[in-house]
Design a protein around this motif. Structure first.
Motif, PDB file in Angstrom:
ATOM      1  N   LEU A 214       0.888  -1.689  -0.383  1.00 57.18           N
ATOM      2  CA  LEU A 214       0.370   0.168   0.207  1.00 57.18           C
ATOM      3  C   LEU A 214       0.946   1.476  -0.175  1.00 57.18           C
ATOM      4  O   LEU A 214       1.995   1.200   1.112  1.00 57.18           O
ATOM      5  CB  LEU A 214      -0.994   0.321   0.810  1.00 57.18           C
ATOM      6  CG  LEU A 214      -1.885   0.852   1.260  1.00 57.18           C
ATOM      7  CD1 LEU A 214      -3.262   1.419   0.369  1.00 57.18           C
ATOM      8  CD2 LEU A 214      -2.610   0.766   2.848  1.00 57.18           C
ATOM      9  N   GLY A 215       0.843   1.703  -1.088  1.00 61.20           N
ATOM     10  CA  GLY A 215       1.967   3.376  -1.371  1.00 61.20           C
ATOM     11  C   GLY A 215       0.975   5.033  -1.430  1.00 61.20           C
ATOM     12  O   GLY A 215      -0.102   4.104  -0.805  1.00 61.20           O
ATOM     13  N   THR A 216       1.638   5.420  -0.658  1.00 62.68           N
ATOM     14  CA  THR A 216       1.584   6.462   0.219  1.00 62.68           C
ATOM     15  C   THR A 216       2.923   7.370  -0.583  1.00 62.68           C
ATOM     16  O   THR A 216       3.222   6.734  -1.559  1.00 62.68           O
ATOM     17  CB  THR A 216       1.112   6.868   1.623  1.00 62.68           C
ATOM     18  OG1 THR A 216       2.299   7.229   2.024  1.00 62.68           O
ATOM     19  CG2 THR A 216       0.506   5.812   2.389  1.00 62.68           C
ATOM     20  N   GLU A 217       2.465   8.464   0.420  1.00 64.77           N
ATOM     21  CA  GLU A 217       3.094  10.226  -0.694  1.00 64.77           C
ATOM     22  C   GLU A 217       4.878   9.473  -0.779  1.00 64.77           C
ATOM     23  O   GLU A 217       5.820   9.415  -1.193  1.00 64.77           O
ATOM     24  CB  GLU A 217       3.325  11.029  -0.486  1.00 64.77           C
ATOM     25  CG  GLU A 217       1.527  12.006  -0.977  1.00 64.77           C
ATOM     26  CD  GLU A 217       2.388  12.508  -2.856  1.00 64.77           C
ATOM     27  OE1 GLU A 217       3.062  12.630  -2.674  1.00 64.77           O
ATOM     28  OE2 GLU A 217       0.955  12.095  -3.588  1.00 64.77           O
ATOM     29  N   ASP A 218       4.559   8.971   0.438  1.00 64.86           N
ATOM     30  CA  ASP A 218       6.375   9.123   1.214  1.00 64.86           C
ATOM     31  C   ASP A 218       6.132   7.895   1.723  1.00 64.86           C
ATOM     32  O   ASP A 218       7.551   7.358   2.452  1.00 64.86           O
ATOM     33  CB  ASP A 218       7.020  10.390   2.332  1.00 64.86           C
ATOM     34  CG  ASP A 218       5.404  10.346   3.643  1.00 64.86           C
ATOM     35  OD1 ASP A 218       5.102   8.883   3.039  1.00 64.86           O
ATOM     36  OD2 ASP A 218       5.566  11.179   3.825  1.00 64.86           O
ATOM     37  N   GLN A 219       5.789   6.461   1.266  1.00 66.56           N
ATOM     38  CA  GLN A 219       5.882   5.652   2.249  1.00 66.56           C
ATOM     39  C   GLN A 219       4.749   4.243   1.751  1.00 66.56           C
ATOM     40  O   GLN A 219       3.984   4.537   0.864  1.00 66.56           O
ATOM     41  CB  GLN A 219       5.950   5.265   3.950  1.00 66.56           C
ATOM     42  CG  GLN A 219       4.316   5.198   4.347  1.00 66.56           C
ATOM     43  CD  GLN A 219       4.518   5.601   6.355  1.00 66.56           C
ATOM     44  OE1 GLN A 219       5.395   5.032   6.493  1.00 66.56           O
ATOM     45  NE2 GLN A 219       3.536   5.698   6.104  1.00 66.56           N
ATOM     46  N   VAL A 220       5.543   3.054   1.934  1.00 61.35           N
ATOM     47  CA  VAL A 220       4.591   1.978   1.778  1.00 61.35           C
ATOM     48  C   VAL A 220       4.808   1.157   2.757  1.00 61.35           C
ATOM     49  O   VAL A 220       5.755  -0.043   3.244  1.00 61.35           O
ATOM     50  CB  VAL A 220       5.370   1.236   0.725  1.00 61.35           C
ATOM     51  CG1 VAL A 220       4.626  -0.090   0.350  1.00 61.35           C
ATOM     52  CG2 VAL A 220       6.456   1.455   0.034  1.00 61.35           C
ATOM     53  N   THR A 221       3.156   0.758   3.346  1.00 60.08           N
ATOM     54  CA  THR A 221       3.306  -0.377   4.514  1.00 60.08           C
ATOM     55  C   THR A 221       3.091  -1.902   3.772  1.00 60.08           C
ATOM     56  O   THR A 221       1.926  -1.942   2.557  1.00 60.08           O
ATOM     57  CB  THR A 221       1.167   0.312   4.866  1.00 60.08           C
ATOM     58  OG1 THR A 221       2.061   1.537   5.627  1.00 60.08           O
ATOM     59  CG2 THR A 221       1.150  -0.637   6.214  1.00 60.08           C
ATOM     60  N   ILE A 222       3.381  -3.093   3.898  1.00 62.73           N
ATOM     61  CA  ILE A 222       2.289  -4.412   3.735  1.00 62.73           C
ATOM     62  C   ILE A 222       1.592  -4.234   4.356  1.00 62.73           C
ATOM     63  O   ILE A 222       1.604  -4.944   6.020  1.00 62.73           O
ATOM     64  CB  ILE A 222       4.107  -4.750   4.074  1.00 62.73           C
ATOM     65  CG1 ILE A 222       5.447  -4.763   3.510  1.00 62.73           C
ATOM     66  CG2 ILE A 222       3.297  -6.447   3.341  1.00 62.73           C
ATOM     67  CD1 ILE A 222       6.107  -5.146   3.560  1.00 62.73           C
ATOM     68  N   VAL A 223       0.279  -4.748   3.486  1.00 59.88           N
ATOM     69  CA  VAL A 223      -1.291  -5.677   4.561  1.00 59.88           C
ATOM     70  C   VAL A 223      -0.992  -6.831   4.399  1.00 59.88           C
ATOM     71  O   VAL A 223      -1.590  -7.439   3.089  1.00 59.88           O
ATOM     72  CB  VAL A 223      -2.346  -4.469   3.980  1.00 59.88           C
ATOM     73  CG1 VAL A 223      -3.420  -5.071   4.537  1.00 59.88           C
ATOM     74  CG2 VAL A 223      -1.985  -2.664   3.872  1.00 59.88           C
ATOM     75  N   THR A 224      -0.672  -7.265   5.727  1.00 59.56           N
ATOM     76  CA  THR A 224      -1.181  -9.018   5.293  1.00 59.56           C
ATOM     77  C   THR A 224      -2.644  -9.083   5.915  1.00 59.56           C
ATOM     78  O   THR A 224      -2.940  -8.517   6.627  1.00 59.56           O
ATOM     79  CB  THR A 224      -0.558  -9.626   5.832  1.00 59.56           C
ATOM     80  OG1 THR A 224       0.217  -8.932   7.446  1.00 59.56           O
ATOM     81  CG2 THR A 224       1.061  -9.257   4.958  1.00 59.56           C
ATOM     82  N   THR A 225      -2.846 -10.069   5.802  1.00 57.99           N
ATOM     83  CA  THR A 225      -4.326 -10.903   6.742  1.00 57.99           C
ATOM     84  C   THR A 225      -3.889 -10.884   7.816  1.00 57.99           C
ATOM     85  O   THR A 225      -2.433 -10.946   8.717  1.00 57.99           O
ATOM     86  CB  THR A 225      -5.036 -11.540   6.166  1.00 57.99           C
ATOM     87  OG1 THR A 225      -4.043 -12.943   6.168  1.00 57.99           O
ATOM     88  CG2 THR A 225      -5.117 -11.933   4.878  1.00 57.99           C
TER      89      THR A 225
END
Ligand code: 5RP
Length: 225
Positions: A214-225
């Protein structure tokens, strides 16, 4: 709109690509960012081979020098990377906004891992605000439209800019079923849709995604269940 967030997610996915990988290559504006960044790595010497999920992704890969193969030649892929129209907390997806859901599902189903790249606009609590694409054989249009309406969807036949029915890369039509944000049992609905004669495929991808980058302007979060 959200271009930087899409690029951030795509860049994180490109970092997951290793030398020699067999890739599934998605479709849409986020997947295009992935293809562009992958092309840069290929131009810098990375060797990979990919199965594209649409004619337009194939054309972009050709342009950028990314080697392509088919599922006939390469039936098992290491990693598929694709965008999505929506994802829920269980990582069920609605895909097919770009009309490539059939090849996308075949490619994702042939891959050991499906990694989804998205910006925050795709994250929902319950699927369905994005109309669900259902790819059909043209003669089944009315029966399937009726069945979708009976389940509560508002149904539209997808058209091209000239007003004629939109044709997928495989020559089928698409009905978009607007359920509103109310698809509480995506797996159940997926099973129902798959059992209807004339449905070629639908845009519910349940239990397929390993994670969402999941990208935002300045970072990426890894979304899992
Ligand atoms: C195409 C798709 C796309 O992955 C989906 O529509 C997302 O597209 P975008 O990245 O342009 O928002 O399923 O069939």
């Amino acid at each position: 709109m959200n271009d930087n967030a899409k690029r951030m997610a795509a860049a994180a996915a490109v970092e997951m690509v290793d030398e020699g990988m067999r890739l599934g290559i998605g479709t849409g504006s986020t997947a295009e960012q992935f293809i562009i960044l992958l092309g840069q790595r290929v131009q810098a010497g990375l060797s990979v081979i990919g199965v594209p999920t649409s004619d337009r992704s194939a054309a972009l890969c050709h342009e950028l020098g990314i080697a392509l193969t088919t599922l006939d030649e390469t039936p098992t892929l290491d990693l598929a990377v694709d965008g999505t129209d929506e994802f829920d907390p269980a990582l069920n997806l609605i895909k097919g906004g770009g009309g490539a859901l059939l090849r996308e599902k075949i490619v994702a189903g042939s891959a050991n891992r499906l990694v989804v790249i998205a910006d925050a606009s795709k994250q929902v609590a319950v699927l369905g605000a994005f109309p669900l694409p259902v790819e059909i054989i043209p003669m089944a249009r009315q029966p399937i439209a009726q069945r979708l309406a009976a389940l509560g969807a508002t149904v539209t036949l997808r058209t091209n800019p000239a007003g004629a029915p939109f044709r997928t890369d495989e020559g089928h039509w698409i009905l978009d079923g607007d359920f509103g944000p109310a698809i509480s049992d995506p797996a159940g609905l997926a099973r129902d849709l798959s059992s209807w004669p004339g449905v070629v495929e639908h845009g519910l991808f349940c239990g397929m995604a390993e994670c969402v980058l999941l990208g935002t302007e300045d970072q990426v979060t890894i979304v899992t269940t």
